[in-house]
Scaffold this motif. Structure first.
Motif, PDB file in Angstrom:
ATOM      1  N   GLU A  11       0.771  -1.169   0.399  1.00 21.46           N
ATOM      2  CA  GLU A  11       0.125  -0.152   0.000  1.00 21.46           C
ATOM      3  C   GLU A  11       0.452   0.972   0.032  1.00 21.46           C
ATOM      4  O   GLU A  11       1.806   1.242   0.597  1.00 21.46           O
ATOM      5  CB  GLU A  11      -0.664  -0.072   1.170  1.00 21.46           C
ATOM      6  CG  GLU A  11      -1.733  -0.895   1.117  1.00 21.46           C
ATOM      7  CD  GLU A  11      -3.349  -0.410   0.240  1.00 21.46           C
ATOM      8  OE1 GLU A  11      -3.689   0.429  -0.052  1.00 21.46           O
ATOM      9  OE2 GLU A  11      -3.688  -1.756  -0.660  1.00 21.46           O
ATOM     10  N   ARG A  20      -2.627   3.611  -5.529  1.00 21.19           N
ATOM     11  CA  ARG A  20      -2.985   2.906  -4.652  1.00 21.19           C
ATOM     12  C   ARG A  20      -1.611   1.630  -3.777  1.00 21.19           C
ATOM     13  O   ARG A  20      -1.696   1.886  -2.799  1.00 21.19           O
ATOM     14  CB  ARG A  20      -4.161   2.472  -4.610  1.00 21.19           C
ATOM     15  CG  ARG A  20      -4.997   1.224  -3.289  1.00 21.19           C
ATOM     16  CD  ARG A  20      -6.127   0.468  -3.760  1.00 21.19           C
ATOM     17  NE  ARG A  20      -6.034  -0.238  -4.594  1.00 21.19           N
ATOM     18  CZ  ARG A  20      -5.915  -1.654  -4.029  1.00 21.19           C
ATOM     19  NH1 ARG A  20      -5.301  -1.752  -3.107  1.00 21.19           N
ATOM     20  NH2 ARG A  20      -5.547  -2.191  -4.872  1.00 21.19           N
ATOM     21  N   ASP A  46      -4.386   4.518 -14.721  1.00 19.38           N
ATOM     22  CA  ASP A  46      -4.288   3.149 -13.363  1.00 19.38           C
ATOM     23  C   ASP A  46      -3.239   3.259 -13.120  1.00 19.38           C
ATOM     24  O   ASP A  46      -1.929   2.326 -12.402  1.00 19.38           O
ATOM     25  CB  ASP A  46      -4.735   1.673 -14.521  1.00 19.38           C
ATOM     26  CG  ASP A  46      -5.926   1.802 -15.390  1.00 19.38           C
ATOM     27  OD1 ASP A  46      -7.113   2.195 -13.871  1.00 19.38           O
ATOM     28  OD2 ASP A  46      -5.844   1.906 -16.103  1.00 19.38           O
ATOM     29  N   ALA A  85      -2.666   1.168  -9.737  1.00 15.72           N
ATOM     30  CA  ALA A  85      -4.290   1.202  -9.196  1.00 15.72           C
ATOM     31  C   ALA A  85      -4.418  -0.503  -8.743  1.00 15.72           C
ATOM     32  O   ALA A  85      -4.855  -0.359  -7.128  1.00 15.72           O
ATOM     33  CB  ALA A  85      -5.656   1.690 -10.069  1.00 15.72           C
ATOM     34  N   ASN A  86      -4.426  -1.428  -9.254  1.00 19.16           N
ATOM     35  CA  ASN A  86      -4.211  -2.815  -9.000  1.00 19.16           C
ATOM     36  C   ASN A  86      -2.916  -3.549  -9.385  1.00 19.16           C
ATOM     37  O   ASN A  86      -3.046  -3.393 -10.507  1.00 19.16           O
ATOM     38  CB  ASN A  86      -5.750  -3.518 -10.064  1.00 19.16           C
ATOM     39  CG  ASN A  86      -6.958  -2.752  -9.002  1.00 19.16           C
ATOM     40  OD1 ASN A  86      -7.340  -2.638  -7.489  1.00 19.16           O
ATOM     41  ND2 ASN A  86      -7.739  -1.824  -9.701  1.00 19.16           N
ATOM     42  N   SER A  87      -3.557  -4.669  -8.801  1.00 21.31           N
ATOM     43  CA  SER A  87      -1.874  -5.385  -9.390  1.00 21.31           C
ATOM     44  C   SER A  87      -2.722  -5.650 -11.064  1.00 21.31           C
ATOM     45  O   SER A  87      -3.384  -6.443 -11.153  1.00 21.31           O
ATOM     46  CB  SER A  87      -1.842  -7.114  -8.191  1.00 21.31           C
ATOM     47  OG  SER A  87      -1.858  -6.670  -7.440  1.00 21.31           O
ATOM     48  N   THR A  88      -1.564  -5.954 -11.861  1.00 21.66           N
ATOM     49  CA  THR A  88      -1.165  -6.109 -13.129  1.00 21.66           C
ATOM     50  C   THR A  88      -0.119  -6.431 -13.122  1.00 21.66           C
ATOM     51  O   THR A  88       0.939  -6.462 -12.921  1.00 21.66           O
ATOM     52  CB  THR A  88      -1.968  -4.667 -13.517  1.00 21.66           C
ATOM     53  OG1 THR A  88      -2.564  -4.128 -14.847  1.00 21.66           O
ATOM     54  CG2 THR A  88      -0.710  -3.301 -14.035  1.00 21.66           C
TER      55      THR A  88
END
Length: 117
Positions: A11, A20, A46, A85-88
């Protein structure tokens, strides 16, 4: 660029939803070179990137490695990384010395045939 299949994330504490999670990794550049990095088109909402301290996470970054003062080629390391923003599996565009390449980074999850953008 990292050679691991997946970079660990934590985080970030950033207010920007696109930032994030943070994956810390170093960028190693030949002294005297300039490298332009860019989150691939379509990913600007993102992901963010940045190197140096302090840095502001952004969709683009330019890193200048000072020229060697003794005439010998050297390498310089810069601390920074990628916010998402998110795992990718994140595509980055890397430009230097007139060349360009696309690099896919596994941020919080590995890139493979089923999730490569």
């Amino acid at each position: 660029m990292p050679d691991r299949a997946m970079l660990s994330v934590a985080e970030s504490g950033e207010a920007d939803p696109a930032a994030r999670l943070f994956a810390k990794w170093g960028l190693v550049i030949r002294a005297g070179a300039v490298v332009d990095l860019q989150v691939a088109q379509g990913w600007e909402d993102d992901a963010r990137i940045g190197w140096g301290a302090p840095t502001t996470p952004a969709a683009t970054a330019q890193v200048h490695a000072c020229a060697p003062n003794d005439g010998r080629a050297k390498w310089m390391a810069f601390v920074g990384g990628t916010w998402v923003a998110n795992s990718t599996c994140l595509p980055l565009i890397v430009r230097s010395s007139g060349g360009q390449d696309r690099v896919n980074l596994g941020i919080g999850r590995p890139c493979d045939e089923t999730n490569t953008p």
